[in-house]
Scaffold this active site. Structure first.
Site, short mmCIF file in Angstrom:
data_model
loop_
_atom_site.label_atom_id
_atom_site.label_comp_id
_atom_site.label_asym_id
_atom_site.label_seq_id
_atom_site.Cartn_x
_atom_site.Cartn_y
_atom_site.Cartn_z
N GLU A 1 -0.06 -9.49 -0.27
CA GLU A 1 -1.45 -9.90 -0.03
C GLU A 1 -2.20 -10.10 -1.36
O GLU A 1 -3.02 -11.01 -1.49
CB GLU A 1 -2.15 -8.88 0.87
CG GLU A 1 -1.61 -8.95 2.30
CD GLU A 1 -2.19 -7.88 3.20
OE1 GLU A 1 -1.98 -6.69 2.90
OE2 GLU A 1 -2.87 -8.23 4.18
N GLU B 1 4.36 -4.61 7.38
CA GLU B 1 3.45 -3.62 7.97
C GLU B 1 3.79 -3.34 9.43
O GLU B 1 3.67 -2.21 9.90
CB GLU B 1 1.99 -4.12 7.88
CG GLU B 1 1.40 -4.06 6.48
CD GLU B 1 1.68 -5.31 5.65
OE1 GLU B 1 2.63 -6.05 5.96
OE2 GLU B 1 0.94 -5.54 4.67
N GLY C 1 0.82 -5.10 1.18
CA GLY C 1 -0.35 -5.29 0.33
C GLY C 1 0.01 -5.97 -0.99
O GLY C 1 -0.83 -6.67 -1.58
N ALA D 1 0.84 -1.19 0.00
CA ALA D 1 0.00 0.00 0.00
C ALA D 1 0.88 1.25 0.00
O ALA D 1 1.99 1.24 0.55
CB ALA D 1 -0.89 -0.01 1.23
C1 LIG Z 1 -10.59 4.34 6.66
C2 LIG Z 1 -9.96 3.38 5.74
C3 LIG Z 1 -9.35 2.18 6.43
C4 LIG Z 1 -10.19 0.94 6.38
C5 LIG Z 1 -9.54 -0.20 7.07
C6 LIG Z 1 -10.12 -1.51 6.87
C7 LIG Z 1 -9.32 -2.53 6.15
C8 LIG Z 1 -7.90 -2.24 6.08
C9 LIG Z 1 -7.23 -2.74 4.86
C10 LIG Z 1 -5.90 -2.09 4.68
C11 LIG Z 1 -5.02 -2.88 3.84
C12 LIG Z 1 -3.73 -2.33 3.86
C13 LIG Z 1 -2.72 -3.40 4.11
C14 LIG Z 1 -1.47 -3.13 3.44
C15 LIG Z 1 -0.55 -2.41 4.04
C16 LIG Z 1 0.73 -2.16 3.36
O1 LIG Z 1 1.04 -2.64 2.32
S1 LIG Z 1 1.75 -1.10 4.16
C17 LIG Z 1 3.18 -1.03 3.15
C18 LIG Z 1 4.03 -2.20 3.34
N1 LIG Z 1 5.24 -2.06 2.56
C19 LIG Z 1 6.37 -1.59 3.04
O2 LIG Z 1 6.48 -1.28 4.21
C20 LIG Z 1 7.51 -1.49 2.08
C21 LIG Z 1 8.23 -0.21 2.28
N2 LIG Z 1 9.30 -0.02 1.31
C22 LIG Z 1 10.50 -0.60 1.43
O3 LIG Z 1 10.78 -1.39 2.29
C23 LIG Z 1 11.54 -0.18 0.43
O4 LIG Z 1 11.18 1.07 -0.06
C24 LIG Z 1 11.72 -1.17 -0.75
C25 LIG Z 1 10.42 -1.44 -1.43
C26 LIG Z 1 12.34 -2.47 -0.22
C27 LIG Z 1 12.69 -0.55 -1.78
O5 LIG Z 1 13.88 -0.17 -1.14
P1 LIG Z 1 14.96 0.73 -1.91
O6 LIG Z 1 15.26 0.14 -3.20
O7 LIG Z 1 16.08 0.94 -0.93
O8 LIG Z 1 14.23 2.09 -2.23
P2 LIG Z 1 13.65 3.18 -1.26
O9 LIG Z 1 14.50 4.38 -1.34
O10 LIG Z 1 13.36 2.62 0.07
O11 LIG Z 1 12.23 3.49 -1.93
C28 LIG Z 1 12.16 4.16 -3.19
C29 LIG Z 1 11.08 5.19 -3.10
O12 LIG Z 1 9.83 4.53 -2.95
C30 LIG Z 1 9.14 5.04 -1.82
N3 LIG Z 1 8.36 3.94 -1.25
C31 LIG Z 1 8.78 2.70 -1.01
N4 LIG Z 1 7.77 1.94 -0.55
C32 LIG Z 1 6.68 2.72 -0.52
C33 LIG Z 1 5.32 2.49 -0.15
N5 LIG Z 1 4.86 1.31 0.26
N6 LIG Z 1 4.48 3.55 -0.21
C34 LIG Z 1 4.90 4.76 -0.65
N7 LIG Z 1 6.18 5.03 -1.04
C35 LIG Z 1 7.06 4.01 -0.96
C36 LIG Z 1 10.23 5.53 -0.91
O13 LIG Z 1 9.74 6.49 -0.01
C37 LIG Z 1 11.22 6.11 -1.90
O14 LIG Z 1 10.78 7.36 -2.30
P3 LIG Z 1 11.48 8.70 -1.80
O15 LIG Z 1 11.15 8.79 -0.35
O16 LIG Z 1 10.84 9.78 -2.58
O17 LIG Z 1 12.93 8.54 -2.03
#
Ligand SMILES: CCCCCCCCCCCCC/C=C/C(=O)SCCNC(=O)CCNC(=O)[C@H](O)C(C)(C)COP(=O)(O)OP(=O)(O)OC[C@H]1O[C@@H](n2cnc3c(N)ncnc32)[C@H](O)[C@@H]1OP(=O)(O)O
Length: 725
Positions: free
Chosen positions: A103, A123, A100, A60
Site C-alpha cells: 500500500e 491481509e 501495508g 503492518a
Molecule cells: C484503532 C486503530 C485502527 C484504525 C483503523 C482505521 C484504518 C485502518 C488502517 C489499517 C491499515 C493496515 C493495513 C495493513 C495491513 C497489513 O499490512 S497486515 C500484514 C500483511 N502482511 C502479511 O501478512 C505478511 C506476513 N508475513 C509473511 O507472509 C512472511 O513472514 C514473509 C514476509 C513472506 C517472509 O516469510 P519467511 O521468509 O518464510 O519468514 P517468516 O519466518 O515467515 O518471518 C520472519 C519473521 O518475521 C515475522 N513477521 C513476518 N511478517 C510480519 C508482520 N507483517 N508483522 C510482524 N511480524 C512479521 C515472523 O513472525 C517471523 O518472526 P518469528 O515469528 O519471530 O520467527
C-alpha cells in the site's frame, strides 16, 4: 524506524525493522518524518523509498493488531501523504512488498521492482482487508478483476506478473536501488497528476454488475465461513461505485468490523503459531537452538502405495535425488506408473514458473527392488502399510545396509516408534514422519521422536519438512501421536451420537457448519472404514481374537460402539465400495447421499440393544465432538507429548481440516472459555460415566481452578503443577 539520507537531488527513505521491515508505529513515524523533511528541503527534487536488507516491507506489524494501541490506523494518511507529494516518489521493491508495504508502494508515483521480488495484499489471510486505501488504489491501477483476485485470495505474485498487470512500471535484474534513483532523476519535473492513483477512475467493464455478482458467488464459496474474503469484496465493490474518498471511508468501516472480529484474532494467532512450532523442544532439553541438521543429498522411499507415491512426489519437487524401492517388480512397475502420473501433473502445474521437475533422469529418480541401492542414501522414509512386524523387518534390514549416519524415518500414523527403533542398531537415528494423504498436497508433517532419537535426527527431519514446503511439528511418542490421538474421541462421540438417535448427515452438517471441510462420517467414508477396522482387529477390540462372551457394547469396562465393525462386516468400506455411512453413485463415487438402509439398520440396532432413540440438538453434537477432542489435547499437553497448545492447533489446521479462522482446537477452547468447556464435559461425563473421553482432564481442571489464564500462559501452570496432576 526508517533512515533518511539525502543524495544530490534524491532523498532516500529506507524502512528498517528487521527481519521483514514490518510497519510498526516507530517505522510509520520515521517514514512520515522523512517525507516531511524531503518536502521541506528545496535541494531535494525527488524521493526514493526502499527497505533495508533487500526487503521492501512485509506490511503492518501483525502483533500491533492485537495490542491495546493498534498500530494500523496511521498508515492510510501516510500513503495519502506520499501520493500528494509535489516531488516524485519512487518505490524500489526488493524481496517482498506485502500488505501495508504494498500500500505504501501504491502511494508512490512510480514502482520499480527486482526480478525476484514478490508482491501481494495478504491481509485476507489474517482476517483483515488492505485498510490503508489499498482496496481503492489497486483496482484503479490494475483493474477490478485482477485487484479482486489479489485482494480476496491474498496470493503473492512474482515481479514478472506484477509487470504484466501494470502493478509495477519496470523490473530490473541488477541493483534496484540504483535503478530507482536513476528513474527518480529522470522523472523530476514531469506532471504528477496522472501518477496519483486516487485521481484515476476505476477502469470500466462492459458488464461490471454481472461480473461482480458472479465474483461474489465465487468468493463466498471459497470463503468457507471466513468473513474477510467477503468484506474484501465489498471494499473493492465500493471502489467501483463511489468516489475515492467515500470508498476509503467504506474500507475503514469494513476494516473495523474485521479488526474486532474473533476471526482476525484467530487467524493472526495461527500465523504466529505456525512460526512458533519451528522452535521445537523436547522434555529432555534438546531444542532447535542447539541441534544442527545433517545434510540430505540423497534419499530413499520404501513402498510405493498411496503414501509412498505422494512422498516420492514431494521429494522430487524439493529437488532431492531419490531411490524408490518396492518389494517386487510387479508393485514397482505399478508404483512407478502412478508416480509418473503424479509428477507429470505437478510439472504441468509448474509450467511457466521458474522451477522445472527433473524426474526422467535416473541419476535423480531411480526405481529399484534392490535394498543394496540404499547404501549411500542420507535418509530413508519407509512408507509400507501399518504392520509392526513388517516395519521391524524393514528397519532391521536398513540398519545393516544403510551407512552409519543415515536417518531412518517411518511414515506411521499410530505405531510405536520405540518398538520400530528396537529392530535397529541405531535407535538414535530412527524417527517418525507422519505424512498426511495426499502426501504431496497436505502441508502437515508430524515428526515423532522416540526415547533414543537424537536431537540431530529431529533437526534433520524439521529441515526436511522445510525443504518439502511443509509445516513440521515435533511431538512425542504415544498411540496416535497428537493428531490421531485427539481424533479418536471425536470420532467415538460421533458414532455414540448415532447410537443414541442422530444420523450421519446431521452430525456432519453441524461440524461442516462449524467450518470443517468435511464432517466425521464423510471423512471416514473417504479414508475407508476398513483402515480403522484392521487396527481394531489388531488391538483385539473386534474380530476373531475377541474373547467369547465380551459384551457387544463394552470393552475393558468402557463403552464401545460396534457400529463401524458391523458396517465393515457388511462390506461397507466407504467410497471405495460405494457404501459406508452414506451411499455413493458407484464404487469409488464421490457424491454422498443418505442411505435409507443405514437408517433402518440403526433403528434395528437400537431395538436390539434396548437404546431409546432421542432427539439430539446441534449444540450437543458440536460440544460432545469438539470438547472430547479438546479434552484429549489437554491430556497430551499434561503428558509432555507436545510442548505447547500451538503445536496441537497447527496440527489440526494443517492436517485435519480444522477451520483456520477458529484458530485450532486449543485456541477455540480459550475463546469458548475453559470454565464452560469444563462444565460441559462434566455434564456429559455424568450422563455417560463409561466414556473416559468425556471425563475432564486434570490439566483442564487445574487451569480453571487457577482462574482461566490466557493460552500463552497455560504451559507455565503445567511445569509448576505437573507433579500434582
Ligand atoms: C484503532 C486503530 C485502527 C484504525 C483503523 C482505521 C484504518 C485502518 C488502517 C489499517 C491499515 C493496515 C493495513 C495493513 C495491513 C497489513 O499490512 S497486515 C500484514 C500483511 N502482511 C502479511 O501478512 C505478511 C506476513 N508475513 C509473511 O507472509 C512472511 O513472514 C514473509 C514476509 C513472506 C517472509 O516469510 P519467511 O521468509 O518464510 O519468514 P517468516 O519466518 O515467515 O518471518 C520472519 C519473521 O518475521 C515475522 N513477521 C513476518 N511478517 C510480519 C508482520 N507483517 N508483522 C510482524 N511480524 C512479521 C515472523 O513472525 C517471523 O518472526 P518469528 O515469528 O519471530 O520467527
Amino acid at each position: 524506524m526508517a533512515q533518511y539520507a539525502r543524495g544530490s537531488t534524491v532523498a532516500v527513505i529506507r524502512l528498517c525493522n528487521p527481519p521483514v521491515n514490518a510497519l510498526s508505529r516507530a517505522v510509520l513515524q520515521a517514514l512520515e518524518d522523512g517525507l516531511k523533511k524531503a518536502d521541506a528541503d528545496p535541494s531535494v527534487k525527488a524521493v526514493m523509498i526502499c527497505g533495508e536488507n533487500g526487503k521492501f516491507s512485509a506490511g503492518a506489524d501483525i502483533r500491533g493488531f492485537s495490542s491495546p494501541e493498534r498500530s494500523g490506523g496511521a498508515l492510510g494518511p501516510i500513503v495519502s501523504l506520499i501520493e500528494s507529494s509535489e516531488k516524485p516518489v519512487v518505490a524500489a521493491i526488493e524481496g517482498v512488498a506485502l500488505g501495508g508495504g504494498l500500500e505504501v508502494a501504491l502511494g508512490c508515483h512510480y514502482r520499480i521492482a527486482h526480478m525476484k521480488a514478490r508482491m501481494g495484499l495478504p491481509e485476507v489471510t489474517i482476517g483483515l482487508l488492505p485498510g490503508a486505501e489499498g482496496t481503492q488504489r489497486l483496482p484503479r491501477l490494475i483493474g477490478v478483476p485482477a485487484a479482486l483476485e489479489m485482494i480476496t485470495t491474498g496470493k503473492h505474485i512474482p515481479a514478472t506478473e506484477a509487470l504484466k498487470l501494470g502493478l509495477v512500471d519496470e523490473i530490473v535484474e541488477e541493483n534496484t536501488i540504483e535503478a530507482a534513483i536513476r528513474l527518480a532523476n529522470k522523472v523530476i519535473g514531469q506532471p504528477l497528476g496522472p501518477r496519483r492513483l486516487s485521481l484515476k477512475p476505476v477502469p470500466k467493464l462492459p458488464n461490471m454488475e454481472a461480473f461482480l455478482d458472479k465474483a461474489l458467488v465465487k468468493v463466498k464459496k471459497q470463503a468457507w465461513g471466513c468473513l474477510a474474503p467477503e468484506l474484501c469484496f465489498q471494499a473493492v465493490r465500493a471502489a467501483t461505485e463511489r468516489p475515492f474518498a467515500e470508498g476509503v471511508r467504506r474500507e475503514r468501516e469494513l476494516f473495523q468490523v474485521l479488526l474486532s472480529s474473533g476471526q482476525a484474532q484467530a487467524l493472526q494467532y495461527a500465523f504466529f503459531a505456525e512460526r512458533a512450532v519451528r522452535r521445537w523442544a523436547t522434555p529432555s532439553g534438546a531444542s532447535w537452538s542447539s541441534a544442527a541438521p545433517q545434510p540430505v543429498r540423497k534419499a530413499a522411499v520404501i513402498g510405493l502405495g498411496t503414501m509412498g507415491r505422494g512422498i516420492v512426489t514431494c521429494l522430487v519437487k524439493a529437488n532431492i535425488p531419490l531411490v524408490a524401492l518396492e518389494q517386487d517388480l510387479e508393485n514397482l512397475n505399478k508404483g512407478r506408473k502412478a508416480v509418473m502420473v503424479l509428477l507429470e501433473r505437478e510439472a504441468m502445474k509448474m509450467e511457466g514458473g521458474a522451477q522445472t521437475l527433473d524426474f526422467h533422469n535416473p541419476a535423480r529418480l531411480q526405481f529399484t527392488v534392490d535394498f543394496d541401492q540404499l547404501r549411500d542414501v542420507d535418509l530413508v522414509i519407509e512408507a509400507v502399510f501399518e504392520n509392526m512386524a513388517l516395519k521391524k523387518e524393514i528397519f532391521h534390514k536398513l540398519s545393516k545396509i544403510c551407512k552409519p549416519g543415515a536417518l531412518l524415518c517411518t511414515n506411521t500414523s499410530a505405531l510405536n516408534i520405540d518398538e520400530i527403533a528396537s529392530a535397529t542398531n541405531h535407535p538414535q537415528q530412527v524417527i517418525g514422519t507422519h505424512f498426511f494423504s495426499p502426501a504431496h498436497v497436505m502441508r502437515l508433517l508430524e515428526i515423532i521422536y522416540g526415547r533414543h532419537t537424537s536431537p540431530t535426527a529431529i533437526a534433520t527431519a524439521m529441515q526436511l519438512a522445510k525443504a518439502l514446503k511443509k509445516v513440521g511439528v515435533v511431538v512425542g511418542n504415544c498411540f496416535g501421536f497428537v493428531g490421531n490421538r485427539m481424533m479418536f474421541p471425536y470420532i467415538q462421540q460421533a458414532v455414540f451420537l448415532l447410537e443414541e438417535g442422530s444420523r450421519p448427515e446431521a452430525v456432519d452438517q453441524v461440524l461442516e457448519d462449524f467450518g470443517f471441510k468435511i464432517g466425521p462420517f464423510r471423512m471416514s467414508d473417504l479414508a475407508g472404514l476398513d483402515v480403522g477396522w484392521r487396527s481394531r482387529k489388531d488391538q483385539g477390540l473386534t474380530g476373531p481374537s475377541l474373547p467369547a462372551g465380551t459384551p457387544a457394547r463394552q470393552r475393558h469396562g468402557q463403552r464401545y460402539s460396534p457400529l463401524p465393525d458391523l458396517l465393515c462386516e457388511q462390506g461397507r468400506f466407504g467410497q471405495k465400495t460405494g457404501r459406508g455411512w452414506y451411499q455413493y453413485e458407484k464404487a469409488g463415487g464421490r457424491t454422498a447421499t443418505p442411505d435409507p438402509w443405514l437408517l433402518n439398520f440403526l433403528s434395528q440396532y437400537r431395538d436390539t440393544h434396548g437404546i431409546k432413540t432421542r432427539f439430539i440438538d446441534q449444540e450437543e453434537i458440536l460440544e460432545r465432538c469438539l470438547f472430547s477432542l479438546i479434552n484429549e489435547g489437554f491430556a497430551i499437553l499434561a503428558e509432555g507429548i507436545a510442548s505447547g497448545p500451538e503445536h496441537l492447533d497447527v496440527i489440526y489446521i494443517n492436517g485435519y481440516g480444522w477451520p483456520k479462522h477458529r484458530g485450532g482446537p486449543m485456541f477455540y477452547a480459550s475463546t469458548v472459555g475453559l470454565p464452560r468447556v469444563l462444565a460441559k464435559l462434566q455434564k456429559y461425563s455424568e450422563a455417560h460415566p463409561d466414556v473416559p473421553g468425556l471425563r475432564p482432564s486434570a490439566f483442564l481442571k487445574k487451569l480453571v481452578a487457577v482462574g482461566n489464564p490466557p493460552l500463552k500462559e497455560w504451559m507455565s501452570y503445567l511445569s509448576q503443577q505437573s507433579s500434582k496432576l
